[in-house]
Design a protein around this motif. Structure first.
Motif, PDB file in Angstrom:
ATOM      1  N   MET A 125      -0.823 -22.517 -23.334  1.00  0.00           N
ATOM      2  CA  MET A 125      -0.397 -21.235 -23.892  1.00  0.00           C
ATOM      3  C   MET A 125       0.549 -21.478 -25.050  1.00  0.00           C
ATOM      4  O   MET A 125       1.167 -22.542 -25.128  1.00  0.00           O
ATOM      5  N   PRO A 126       0.692 -20.507 -25.950  1.00  0.00           N
ATOM      6  CA  PRO A 126       1.681 -20.639 -27.017  1.00  0.00           C
ATOM      7  C   PRO A 126       3.100 -20.688 -26.453  1.00  0.00           C
ATOM      8  O   PRO A 126       3.370 -20.170 -25.371  1.00  0.00           O
ATOM      9  N   LEU A 127       3.993 -21.298 -27.207  1.00  0.00           N
ATOM     10  CA  LEU A 127       5.430 -21.375 -26.936  1.00  0.00           C
ATOM     11  C   LEU A 127       5.769 -22.312 -25.775  1.00  0.00           C
ATOM     12  O   LEU A 127       6.568 -23.218 -25.927  1.00  0.00           O
ATOM     13  N   LYS A 128       5.197 -22.072 -24.597  1.00  0.00           N
ATOM     14  CA  LYS A 128       5.386 -22.988 -23.475  1.00  0.00           C
ATOM     15  C   LYS A 128       4.090 -23.043 -22.680  1.00  0.00           C
ATOM     16  O   LYS A 128       3.436 -22.019 -22.475  1.00  0.00           O
ATOM     17  N   THR A 129       3.740 -24.235 -22.221  1.00  0.00           N
ATOM     18  CA  THR A 129       2.515 -24.380 -21.450  1.00  0.00           C
ATOM     19  C   THR A 129       2.764 -24.022 -19.989  1.00  0.00           C
ATOM     20  O   THR A 129       3.914 -23.919 -19.540  1.00  0.00           O
ATOM     21  N   GLY A 130       1.670 -23.878 -19.256  1.00  0.00           N
ATOM     22  CA  GLY A 130       1.801 -23.625 -17.829  1.00  0.00           C
ATOM     23  C   GLY A 130       2.528 -24.747 -17.122  1.00  0.00           C
ATOM     24  O   GLY A 130       3.315 -24.505 -16.194  1.00  0.00           O
ATOM     25  N   ILE A 131       2.297 -25.977 -17.549  1.00  0.00           N
ATOM     26  CA  ILE A 131       2.973 -27.119 -16.925  1.00  0.00           C
ATOM     27  C   ILE A 131       4.459 -27.121 -17.268  1.00  0.00           C
ATOM     28  O   ILE A 131       5.299 -27.451 -16.429  1.00  0.00           O
ATOM     29  N   ASP A 132       4.807 -26.732 -18.497  1.00  0.00           N
ATOM     30  CA  ASP A 132       6.232 -26.612 -18.862  1.00  0.00           C
ATOM     31  C   ASP A 132       6.942 -25.658 -17.905  1.00  0.00           C
ATOM     32  O   ASP A 132       8.053 -25.929 -17.430  1.00  0.00           O
ATOM     33  N   ILE A 133       6.297 -24.517 -17.653  1.00  0.00           N
ATOM     34  CA  ILE A 133       6.915 -23.497 -16.795  1.00  0.00           C
ATOM     35  C   ILE A 133       6.995 -23.986 -15.356  1.00  0.00           C
ATOM     36  O   ILE A 133       8.009 -23.803 -14.680  1.00  0.00           O
ATOM     37  N   LEU A 134       5.928 -24.625 -14.883  1.00  0.00           N
ATOM     38  CA  LEU A 134       5.932 -25.196 -13.528  1.00  0.00           C
ATOM     39  C   LEU A 134       7.085 -26.178 -13.369  1.00  0.00           C
ATOM     40  O   LEU A 134       7.843 -26.122 -12.387  1.00  0.00           O
ATOM     41  N   GLN A 135       7.238 -27.077 -14.344  1.00  0.00           N
ATOM     42  CA  GLN A 135       8.305 -28.077 -14.257  1.00  0.00           C
ATOM     43  C   GLN A 135       9.685 -27.426 -14.291  1.00  0.00           C
ATOM     44  O   GLN A 135      10.591 -27.846 -13.563  1.00  0.00           O
ATOM     45  N   ALA A 136       9.838 -26.395 -15.120  1.00  0.00           N
ATOM     46  CA  ALA A 136      11.129 -25.703 -15.201  1.00  0.00           C
ATOM     47  C   ALA A 136      11.467 -25.016 -13.885  1.00  0.00           C
ATOM     48  O   ALA A 136      12.624 -25.050 -13.431  1.00  0.00           O
TER      49      ALA A 136
END
Length: 207
Positions: free
Chosen positions: A56-67
């Motif tokens: 996804m733009p701005l942040k990926t699904g994996i970025d959000i999962l990790q956060a």
């Protein structure tokens, strides 16, 4: 019934996901098209389950999962993807993703994944689990970040996580210019030319 946030940058696909999930009796509490909006929706709506597109733009699904996991948030996360490279697969498994659903699977696959994760189990295609096991059992390789100092390594990890120079500077109490110099030196040490390559090396080092 579960309260669900859906995040996918393709509006047509997102509408289809909403239809599938609501027809199964779930409540869509937010439907968004980029990573930042997804994070805000999660904070605002406090859903039971988050369905995230990997890319996804701005942040990926994996970025959000990790956060979420870094913040101690263990709510159920389902990743949607058309393809998944090794680095992303390792990152998702390491961050304890609850389910991965391929976009070319029939609609019931998502419904089934939701049912499975609400029962406290994981729903990940066998082919992906086999690949993750293969990657995990490969002979150990030297740490690709082993030549970096502790400070260089922290800067590399912040940059790989998507933080801008200004944000890294704020985290470490340095100037934005100093971070730029550090990053150039890190690129030279590792023999790479950009943040994408750096992110891949960091992911490999953390796997």
């Amino acid at each position: 019934m579960s309260r669900i946030v859906v995040a996918d940058d393709h509006a047509y696909l997102r509408a289809g996901l909403e239809t599938v999930l609501t027809s199964a009796g779930h409540e869509i509490v937010a439907s968004v098209g980029d990573g930042h909006a997804a994070e805000m929706a999660i904070a605002r709506c406090d859903p039971d389950i988050v369905v995230l597109d990997v890319r996804m733009p701005l942040k990926t699904g994996i970025d959000i999962l990790q956060a979420l996991r870094s913040a101690g948030d263990d709510r159920k996360v389902v990743l949607l993807t058309a393809t998944l490279d090794d680095a992303s697969l390792v990152a998702a498994i390491k961050a304890k993703v609850d389910a991965i659903v391929m976009k070319d699977e029939p609609a019931p696959a998502l419904q089934q994944a939701i049912v499975i994760v609400t029962q406290g189990q994981r729903s990940i295609p066998l082919t992906l689990m086999d690949r993750a096991f293969e990657l995990a059992t490969k002979s150990a390789v030297p740490d690709p970040l082993g030549t970096l100092s502790e400070r260089d390594r922290r800067i590399a990890e912040f940059a790989a996580a998507g933080l801008k120079n200004r944000q890294i500077a704020e985290q470490l109490g340095l100037s934005e210019g100093a971070i730029k110099v550090y990053l150039h030196r890190i690129f030279d040490k590792l023999g790479i030319g950009n943040r994408t390559e750096l992110a891949l090396l960091v992911t490999r080092a953390q796997s």
